[in-house]
Design an enzyme around this catalytic site. Structure first.
Site, PDB file in Angstrom:
ATOM      1  N   TYR A   1      -9.045   9.063  10.559  1.00 30.84           N
ATOM      2  CA  TYR A   1      -8.643   9.375  11.933  1.00 30.84           C
ATOM      3  C   TYR A   1      -9.471  10.472  12.565  1.00 30.84           C
ATOM      4  O   TYR A   1      -9.131  10.976  13.632  1.00 30.84           O
ATOM      5  CB  TYR A   1      -7.145   9.692  11.976  1.00 30.84           C
ATOM      6  CG  TYR A   1      -6.350   8.487  11.563  1.00 30.84           C
ATOM      7  CD1 TYR A   1      -6.248   7.389  12.398  1.00 30.84           C
ATOM      8  CD2 TYR A   1      -5.759   8.423  10.315  1.00 30.84           C
ATOM      9  CE1 TYR A   1      -5.569   6.256  12.007  1.00 30.84           C
ATOM     10  CE2 TYR A   1      -5.063   7.294   9.911  1.00 30.84           C
ATOM     11  CZ  TYR A   1      -4.973   6.219  10.768  1.00 30.84           C
ATOM     12  OH  TYR A   1      -4.307   5.101  10.369  1.00 30.84           O
TER      13      TYR A   1
ATOM     14  N   PHE B   1      -5.279   6.109  -0.488  1.00 30.35           N
ATOM     15  CA  PHE B   1      -4.488   4.883  -0.415  1.00 30.35           C
ATOM     16  C   PHE B   1      -4.584   4.158  -1.740  1.00 30.35           C
ATOM     17  O   PHE B   1      -5.659   4.058  -2.330  1.00 30.35           O
ATOM     18  CB  PHE B   1      -5.004   3.935   0.676  1.00 30.35           C
ATOM     19  CG  PHE B   1      -4.666   4.359   2.061  1.00 30.35           C
ATOM     20  CD1 PHE B   1      -3.437   4.060   2.616  1.00 30.35           C
ATOM     21  CD2 PHE B   1      -5.577   5.064   2.824  1.00 30.35           C
ATOM     22  CE1 PHE B   1      -3.119   4.444   3.907  1.00 30.35           C
ATOM     23  CE2 PHE B   1      -5.282   5.456   4.110  1.00 30.35           C
ATOM     24  CZ  PHE B   1      -4.057   5.148   4.654  1.00 30.35           C
TER      25      PHE B   1
ATOM     26  N   TYR C   1       0.837  -1.199   0.000  1.00 28.45           N
ATOM     27  CA  TYR C   1       0.000   0.000   0.000  1.00 28.45           C
ATOM     28  C   TYR C   1       0.868   1.243   0.000  1.00 28.45           C
ATOM     29  O   TYR C   1       2.055   1.214   0.336  1.00 28.45           O
ATOM     30  CB  TYR C   1      -0.937   0.027   1.223  1.00 28.45           C
ATOM     31  CG  TYR C   1      -0.177   0.216   2.512  1.00 28.45           C
ATOM     32  CD1 TYR C   1       0.003   1.492   3.056  1.00 28.45           C
ATOM     33  CD2 TYR C   1       0.384  -0.858   3.179  1.00 28.45           C
ATOM     34  CE1 TYR C   1       0.725   1.667   4.219  1.00 28.45           C
ATOM     35  CE2 TYR C   1       1.105  -0.693   4.338  1.00 28.45           C
ATOM     36  CZ  TYR C   1       1.268   0.577   4.867  1.00 28.45           C
ATOM     37  OH  TYR C   1       1.992   0.758   6.011  1.00 28.45           O
TER      38      TYR C   1
ATOM     39  N   PHE D   1       2.547   9.751   3.346  1.00 28.55           N
ATOM     40  CA  PHE D   1       2.810   9.615   4.774  1.00 28.55           C
ATOM     41  C   PHE D   1       3.149   8.198   5.175  1.00 28.55           C
ATOM     42  O   PHE D   1       3.645   7.963   6.269  1.00 28.55           O
ATOM     43  CB  PHE D   1       1.635  10.137   5.620  1.00 28.55           C
ATOM     44  CG  PHE D   1       0.353   9.395   5.407  1.00 28.55           C
ATOM     45  CD1 PHE D   1       0.084   8.217   6.078  1.00 28.55           C
ATOM     46  CD2 PHE D   1      -0.601   9.899   4.536  1.00 28.55           C
ATOM     47  CE1 PHE D   1      -1.103   7.544   5.880  1.00 28.55           C
ATOM     48  CE2 PHE D   1      -1.794   9.238   4.334  1.00 28.55           C
ATOM     49  CZ  PHE D   1      -2.048   8.052   5.003  1.00 28.55           C
ATOM     50  N   ASP D   2       2.928   7.240   4.287  1.00 30.49           N
ATOM     51  CA  ASP D   2       3.213   5.859   4.644  1.00 30.49           C
ATOM     52  C   ASP D   2       3.188   4.986   3.396  1.00 30.49           C
ATOM     53  O   ASP D   2       2.512   5.309   2.414  1.00 30.49           O
ATOM     54  CB  ASP D   2       2.164   5.356   5.626  1.00 30.49           C
ATOM     55  CG  ASP D   2       2.554   4.065   6.316  1.00 30.49           C
ATOM     56  OD1 ASP D   2       3.709   3.628   6.181  1.00 30.49           O
ATOM     57  OD2 ASP D   2       1.698   3.484   6.999  1.00 30.49           O
TER      58      ASP D   2
ATOM     59  N   ILE E   1      -8.389   1.417  10.186  1.00 33.00           N
ATOM     60  CA  ILE E   1      -9.379   2.483  10.097  1.00 33.00           C
ATOM     61  C   ILE E   1     -10.633   1.998   9.365  1.00 33.00           C
ATOM     62  O   ILE E   1     -10.584   1.055   8.576  1.00 33.00           O
ATOM     63  CB  ILE E   1      -8.791   3.743   9.419  1.00 33.00           C
ATOM     64  CG1 ILE E   1      -8.317   3.449   7.996  1.00 33.00           C
ATOM     65  CG2 ILE E   1      -7.707   4.362  10.287  1.00 33.00           C
ATOM     66  CD1 ILE E   1      -7.823   4.668   7.218  1.00 33.00           C
TER      67      ILE E   1
END
Length: 173
Positions: free
Chosen positions: A149, A165, A96, A106-107, A123
């Site tokens: 979030y 994502f 991902y 961010f990731d 989430i």
């Protein structure tokens, strides 16, 4: 577990296609990272509700985008050959990449090691979206803040952030 999906922060980094033997489908086009994403305060702190709403309206107009009753948006990037879809109670293995609407990543999973998550620990947007997929599929999700979030944010994720994502579902355990 916030295995970076939960706590990692934004930083532009060098990306590599997962088709380099890192467990993703050859030629999937999904992007993962060869190095961990270092922690850093995200640039998304200045993204407002108005910017999120405008982004989602533009996203809705893209070809192939589906919007669910909850507000989750998704589109199929590449259909896989699998026949099974996960249940929220399953653990999934996936590559991902997560970013804010301004494009700041961010990731991301590491190309050498796909991420493994119990789906019910993630989430709401992932809990709703991943079961729509079959093994081998690559989807893109636009997840409004209330399915991510929330109004308070969490860790380095600022409050009220729509998250993007791209997910390749590799395996259901």
């Amino acid at each position: 577990m916030f295995r970076r999906l939960m706590f990692a922060a934004a930083l532009p980094i060098a990306l590599a296609a997962c088709s380099d033997g890192g467990g993703g489908a050859a030629g999937s086009g999904l992007v993962c990272v060869k190095e961990p994403v270092p922690e850093k305060t995200p640039a998304a702190a200045g993204i407002t509700d108005e910017k999120n709403a405008a982004f989602l309206a533009d996203y809705d107009a893209k070809s192939g985008v589906t919007k669910t009753a909850s507000g989750l948006r998704y589109r199929v990037v590449q259909a896989g050959s699998g026949s099974r879809s996960p249940k929220v109670s399953d653990t999934v293995v996936a590559h991902y990449r997560g970013s804010f609407i301004d494009g700041t990543m961010f990731d991301a999973s590491n190309c050498a090691e796909p991420a493994e998550f119990p789906l019910n620990a993630l989430i709401k947007g992932w809990q709703e979206g991943i079961p729509l997929m079959k093994e081998g599929d690559v989807y893109e999700f636009a997840i409004p803040y209330d399915l991510a979030y929330g109004a308070n944010g969490r860790g380095p994720i600022p409050p009220r952030q729509t998250l993007l994502f791209q997910v390749e579902l590799i395996k259901i355990k």
